[in-house]
Design a protein around this motif. Sequence first.
Motif, mmCIF file in Angstrom:
data_model
loop_
_atom_site.group_PDB
_atom_site.id
_atom_site.type_symbol
_atom_site.label_atom_id
_atom_site.label_comp_id
_atom_site.label_asym_id
_atom_site.label_seq_id
_atom_site.Cartn_x
_atom_site.Cartn_y
_atom_site.Cartn_z
ATOM 1 N N LEU A 26 0.628 -1.082 -0.017
ATOM 2 C CA LEU A 26 0.097 0.003 -0.165
ATOM 3 C C LEU A 26 1.272 1.133 0.227
ATOM 4 N N MET A 27 2.005 0.943 0.807
ATOM 5 C CA MET A 27 3.108 2.094 0.690
ATOM 6 C C MET A 27 3.363 2.540 -0.384
ATOM 7 N N GLY A 28 4.184 1.253 -1.290
ATOM 8 C CA GLY A 28 4.161 1.459 -2.833
ATOM 9 C C GLY A 28 3.294 1.868 -3.812
ATOM 10 N N VAL A 29 2.047 1.549 -3.644
ATOM 11 C CA VAL A 29 1.182 2.163 -4.643
ATOM 12 C C VAL A 29 0.595 3.789 -4.330
ATOM 13 N N GLY A 30 1.303 3.690 -2.519
ATOM 14 C CA GLY A 30 0.804 5.240 -2.141
ATOM 15 C C GLY A 30 1.844 6.124 -3.149
ATOM 16 N N THR A 31 2.948 6.130 -2.899
ATOM 17 C CA THR A 31 3.585 6.726 -3.145
ATOM 18 C C THR A 31 3.934 7.207 -4.696
ATOM 19 N N TYR A 32 4.028 5.977 -5.922
ATOM 20 C CA TYR A 32 4.070 5.904 -7.046
ATOM 21 C C TYR A 32 2.416 6.431 -7.360
ATOM 22 N N MET A 33 1.479 6.672 -6.703
ATOM 23 C CA MET A 33 0.425 7.665 -7.251
ATOM 24 C C MET A 33 0.431 9.263 -6.552
ATOM 25 N N PHE A 34 0.837 9.228 -5.327
ATOM 26 C CA PHE A 34 1.831 10.394 -5.217
ATOM 27 C C PHE A 34 2.255 11.307 -6.598
ATOM 28 N N TYR A 35 4.224 10.369 -7.024
ATOM 29 C CA TYR A 35 4.524 11.534 -7.071
ATOM 30 C C TYR A 35 4.136 11.305 -8.997
ATOM 31 N N ASP A 36 3.705 10.548 -9.523
ATOM 32 C CA ASP A 36 2.766 10.322 -10.648
ATOM 33 C C ASP A 36 1.872 11.192 -11.181
ATOM 34 N N SER A 37 0.452 11.858 -9.842
ATOM 35 C CA SER A 37 -0.105 12.914 -10.175
ATOM 36 C C SER A 37 0.166 14.563 -10.391
ATOM 37 N N GLU A 38 1.447 14.095 -9.090
ATOM 38 C CA GLU A 38 2.439 14.985 -8.783
ATOM 39 C C GLU A 38 2.988 15.517 -10.373
ATOM 40 N N THR A 39 3.922 15.535 -11.237
ATOM 41 C CA THR A 39 4.067 14.979 -13.036
ATOM 42 C C THR A 39 2.767 15.924 -13.170
ATOM 43 N N VAL A 40 2.211 15.344 -13.283
ATOM 44 C CA VAL A 40 0.934 15.570 -14.373
ATOM 45 C C VAL A 40 0.596 17.090 -14.149
ATOM 46 N N THR A 41 0.708 17.380 -12.565
ATOM 47 C CA THR A 41 0.118 19.130 -12.206
ATOM 48 C C THR A 41 0.614 19.505 -12.395
ATOM 49 N N LYS A 42 2.581 19.509 -12.960
ATOM 50 C CA LYS A 42 3.136 20.631 -12.631
ATOM 51 C C LYS A 42 4.039 20.714 -14.221
ATOM 52 N N SER A 43 2.612 20.051 -14.911
ATOM 53 C CA SER A 43 3.107 19.785 -16.659
ATOM 54 C C SER A 43 2.129 19.676 -17.256
ATOM 55 N N LYS A 44 1.313 21.051 -16.763
ATOM 56 C CA LYS A 44 -0.202 21.377 -17.552
ATOM 57 C C LYS A 44 0.132 21.214 -18.738
ATOM 58 N N ASP A 45 1.690 22.684 -19.194
ATOM 59 C CA ASP A 45 1.182 22.696 -20.172
ATOM 60 C C ASP A 45 1.716 21.655 -21.999
ATOM 61 N N LEU A 46 0.817 21.365 -22.031
ATOM 62 C CA LEU A 46 1.234 20.475 -22.570
ATOM 63 C C LEU A 46 1.302 20.671 -24.533
ATOM 64 N N GLY A 47 1.477 21.905 -25.031
ATOM 65 C CA GLY A 47 2.231 22.123 -26.526
ATOM 66 C C GLY A 47 0.917 22.657 -26.305
ATOM 67 N N THR A 48 0.005 23.178 -26.084
ATOM 68 C CA THR A 48 -0.967 24.302 -26.833
ATOM 69 C C THR A 48 -0.364 25.356 -27.002
ATOM 70 N N TYR A 49 -1.167 26.043 -28.516
ATOM 71 C CA TYR A 49 -0.371 26.997 -28.133
ATOM 72 C C TYR A 49 -1.426 28.280 -28.874
ATOM 73 N N ASP A 50 -1.629 29.410 -28.289
ATOM 74 C CA ASP A 50 -2.378 30.209 -28.621
ATOM 75 C C ASP A 50 -2.435 30.831 -30.619
ATOM 76 N N ASP A 51 -1.623 30.898 -30.552
ATOM 77 C CA ASP A 51 -1.143 31.159 -32.384
ATOM 78 C C ASP A 51 -1.235 29.755 -32.980
#
Length: 165
Positions: free
Chosen positions: A90-115
């Motif tokens: 459970l600790m391993g799964v929790g750690t994976y989920m914590f770090y995995d979700s943290e990287t997705v939230t930091k990289s919200k910029d997925l290459g979208t362009y306004d111009d």
Amino acid sequence: MELYKAETLLKKYFEGETTINDEQELQDYFASPEVAPHLQQYASLFKHFAVAKGQQYKQEIPAFEIHKVENKYKKRNLAWFSIAASVVVLMGVGTYMFYDSETVTKSKDLGTYDDPELAFKATQKALYLLSNNVNVGIESVKYIEEYQIAKNKVFRKQKNKSGGI
């Protein structure tokens, strides 16, 4: 029993070649009062076997009780080990989920362009890189095609020389 037969059976007995019937004959012979004087030394051995055969150990062995107690502790240890293993998982799964979700939230910029022009240029650049890598792969395939042609020429000449096609 004859003396010769008793000596022969005794010799076979010490070599380990007697049957159960032979051993019973020896026990009967040594239990009788007509034992030869030179074989008298073996009489006590066979008398002991006859006495030991009738004995039976009737006291309960405490080892089984110890074994039951050990099984109780083993079951208790197994329960603790299973609980510890589930906590680690459970600790391993929790750690994976914590770090995995943290990287997705930091990289919200997925290459979208306004111009749209910048988006077009970025797309052209990506397609250019892709086409260069595909062209390198196609050049490698050309070498394989040349090898196949040369191989076919060599093997056809060998078949013709050997009387084949």
